[in-house]
Design an enzyme around this catalytic site. Structure first.
Site, short mmCIF file in Angstrom:
data_model
loop_
_atom_site.label_atom_id
_atom_site.label_comp_id
_atom_site.label_asym_id
_atom_site.label_seq_id
_atom_site.Cartn_x
_atom_site.Cartn_y
_atom_site.Cartn_z
N HIS A 32 -85.70 -63.04 -52.00
CA HIS A 32 -84.30 -62.65 -51.75
C HIS A 32 -84.11 -62.30 -50.27
O HIS A 32 -83.17 -62.78 -49.62
CB HIS A 32 -83.97 -61.46 -52.65
CG HIS A 32 -82.67 -60.77 -52.33
ND1 HIS A 32 -81.55 -60.91 -53.10
CD2 HIS A 32 -82.35 -59.91 -51.34
CE1 HIS A 32 -80.57 -60.18 -52.58
NE2 HIS A 32 -81.04 -59.55 -51.51
N GLU A 33 -85.01 -61.50 -49.72
CA GLU A 33 -84.87 -61.08 -48.32
C GLU A 33 -85.01 -62.26 -47.36
O GLU A 33 -84.27 -62.36 -46.39
CB GLU A 33 -85.91 -60.00 -47.99
CG GLU A 33 -85.71 -58.68 -48.74
CD GLU A 33 -84.32 -58.09 -48.55
OE1 GLU A 33 -83.70 -58.35 -47.51
OE2 GLU A 33 -83.84 -57.39 -49.45
N HIS A 73 -81.89 -64.20 -46.99
CA HIS A 73 -80.95 -63.62 -46.01
C HIS A 73 -81.28 -64.13 -44.61
O HIS A 73 -80.39 -64.46 -43.84
CB HIS A 73 -81.06 -62.09 -46.00
CG HIS A 73 -80.28 -61.42 -47.08
ND1 HIS A 73 -78.96 -61.69 -47.34
CD2 HIS A 73 -80.64 -60.46 -47.97
CE1 HIS A 73 -78.55 -60.92 -48.34
NE2 HIS A 73 -79.54 -60.17 -48.75
N GLU A 102 -75.16 -61.41 -51.09
CA GLU A 102 -76.24 -60.90 -51.94
C GLU A 102 -76.49 -61.83 -53.13
O GLU A 102 -77.63 -62.17 -53.44
CB GLU A 102 -75.92 -59.49 -52.44
CG GLU A 102 -75.92 -58.42 -51.36
CD GLU A 102 -77.24 -58.33 -50.62
OE1 GLU A 102 -78.29 -58.60 -51.23
OE2 GLU A 102 -77.22 -58.04 -49.42
#
Lengths: 309, 171
Positions: free
Chosen positions: A142-143, A146, A220
């Site tokens: 997930h990070e 980003h 997100e």
């Protein structure tokens, strides 16, 4: 908003995101017009807002690491963390960011940096204690999404207007306090004008705040999606999210006999412009929404649906 | 204590220990029974020496804390609570009241790893602790246990105070 080639795009999400960006852009134009019409130190305000945001953007990695009391770690110091990041970066075909650890029991992870080349991904010792290797991989996926999506740049751009409007309101306030008395003739009309501009600025600030929050929630969901597809295990991210949000995140892991003074909670200052996995503010969509999306991805990947409690 | 700080040491809550039989009855529905082991942890005291008793063995851990561990292994919750209560009342009378850190009562269902109920003397409340390995805890199971214990019991409501006690005797 480039995505890595391996990650298919979600058109509905992209469309909603685009619309939010459009609304933010429309607000920009309105405020510019207002500033020029009012003719009061508009250029100055814009210059200051640009400088502030540019610093936030350019030094986002340093500011965030400092705010989180995090330190960069070598592969020797944190072999498992580095191994996960190595693996994810190889399969996403992106440069490996620096890896850092923040020594706090609060379960969290964040990514920041002005570009994939200057990115840093950070995990707290609390999240590493609570999650198993698969769940940690889900969170780091997930990070890293980003980072790949250049979300720091997107959000800095999006928050520009709010910062400018906030600054403008404040400067109007101070100049009306200290500078308004020497020109008696226009005092009444000037005061009313000031008031209108201040109210409008505040309104713009509030609107821009809401819109950036909305955009942030889309980013997100988008990172959840890309991360889950990257690791191929949406259920791992789902189970990680369940562990680090809500009740379970509040249960400590540091021993009663070593109990630190009761200040385990710290707030990431508004200056820290990174993307953390769990947040006290509404920059993140609700857990239910995120789990529902991950469930859907699991089905798309032909995996059994995630059982939600 | 300090010049401007607290001058009186908070009195420890000892009587909350007597709710143990009620909690044990609630956990029996989930198949959890006391293992019979139980212990009390005492903070290091300057100049003070904690002594054991006829029913409790004394040991110390790597943090410098003293552990008083129950010698018998009768798994009757009523007797367990009585033994612990008698020990801490005697300790309090001997001047160790403020040094009492926690009591740890292990439970087992015979299959999964042992869990414990931890009692804090400064708060007068219990909370569950379900360790996995040496530094992981099973939060899901702990929250399930809280649900089983029910709302009326003196369970610690502030989850940030559910501090683990790694390596406690019998867990």
């Amino acid at each position: 908003m480039s995505t890595t080639s391996r990650i298919p795009s979600d058109h509905g999400l992209s469309a909603r995101m685009g619309f939010t960006m459009f609304l933010i852009g429309a607000l920009y134009v309105g405020v510019m017009a207002l500033l020029i019409a009012s003719g009061i130190s508009a250029g100055f305000v814009i210059v200051i807002a640009v400088i502030v945001l540019f610093c936030q953007y350019w030094f986002s990695d340093k500011i965030s690491l400092y705010a989180m009391h995090a330190r960069e770690v070598t592969p020797q110091e944190a072999p498992e963390l580095h191994a996960i990041v190595d693996r994810l970066c190889a399969s996403a075909d992106m440069p490996k960011p620096r890896v850092a650890i923040a020594d706090t029991d609060m379960p969290n992870a964040f990514a920041t940096g002005r570009s994939p080349k200057h990115a840093v991904v950070c995990a707290t010792s609390g999240i590493m204690r609570r999650l198993d290797a698969d769940e940690l991989e889900g969170v780091l996926g997930h990070e890293l999404s980003h980072v790949a999506h250049r979300d720091v740049a997107v959000m800095t751009f999006a928050s520009f207007l709010g910062v400018a409007a906030g600054l403008f309101t404040r400067m109007m306030f101070w100049s009306s306090l200290f500078g308004g008395s020497y020109d008696d003739d226009e005092d009444n009309g000037g005061a009313a004008g000031y008031l209108v501009i201040m109210l409008v600025s505040m309104l713009v600030y509030a609107l821009s705040f809401l819109l950036t929050r909305t955009l942030s929630r889309y980013r997100e969901l988008s990172a959840d999606r890309s991360g889950a597809i990257l690791t191929g295990r949406p259920s791992s991210l789902a189970s990680a999210l369940r562990k680090i949000t809500g009740d379970m995140a509040r249960i400590p892991t540091s021993d009663l006999r070593t109990a630190e003074p009761f200040n385990a909670f710290f707030f990431t200052p508004a200056l820290a412009n990174g993307f953390s996995i769990s947040s006290l503010f509404s920059t993140h969509p609700s857990l239910d929404k995120r789990l529902a999306q991950l469930d859907e991805i699991a089905r798309e990947l032909g995996q059994p649906a995630i059982v939600t409690h | 204590m300090g010049l401007l700080g607290r001058t009186k040491v908070a009195k420890p809550y000892l009587d909350g220990l007597t709710t143990l039989p009620m909690l044990a009855a609630a956990l029996r529905n989930a198949g959890l029974r006391p293992t019979g082991a139980a212990s009390v942890c005492v903070k290091p005291l300057e100049g003070g020496v904690v002594s054991g008793s006829a029913d409790f063995d004394m040991s110390s851990d790597e943090f410098g804390f003293t552990w008083l561990t129950r010698r018998t292994t009768s798994d009757d919750a009523g007797r367990l609570a009585d033994d612990l209560h008698r020990l801490v009342v005697a300790g309090d009378e001997a001047g160790f009241g403020s040094a009492l850190l926690c009591a740890v009562v292990p439970f087992s269902d015979g299959r999964k790893p042992t869990v414990a109920l931890i009692y804090r003397f400064t708060r007068g409340t219990w909370y569950p602790f379900a360790p996995i390995d040496t530094d992981q805890r099973d939060n899901v199971r702990e929250l399930e246990i809280r649900t089983q214990l029910g709302k009326d019991a003196n369970i610690e409501k502030d989850l940030t105070r559910w501090a683990p006690v790694w390596g406690a005797p019998g867990v």
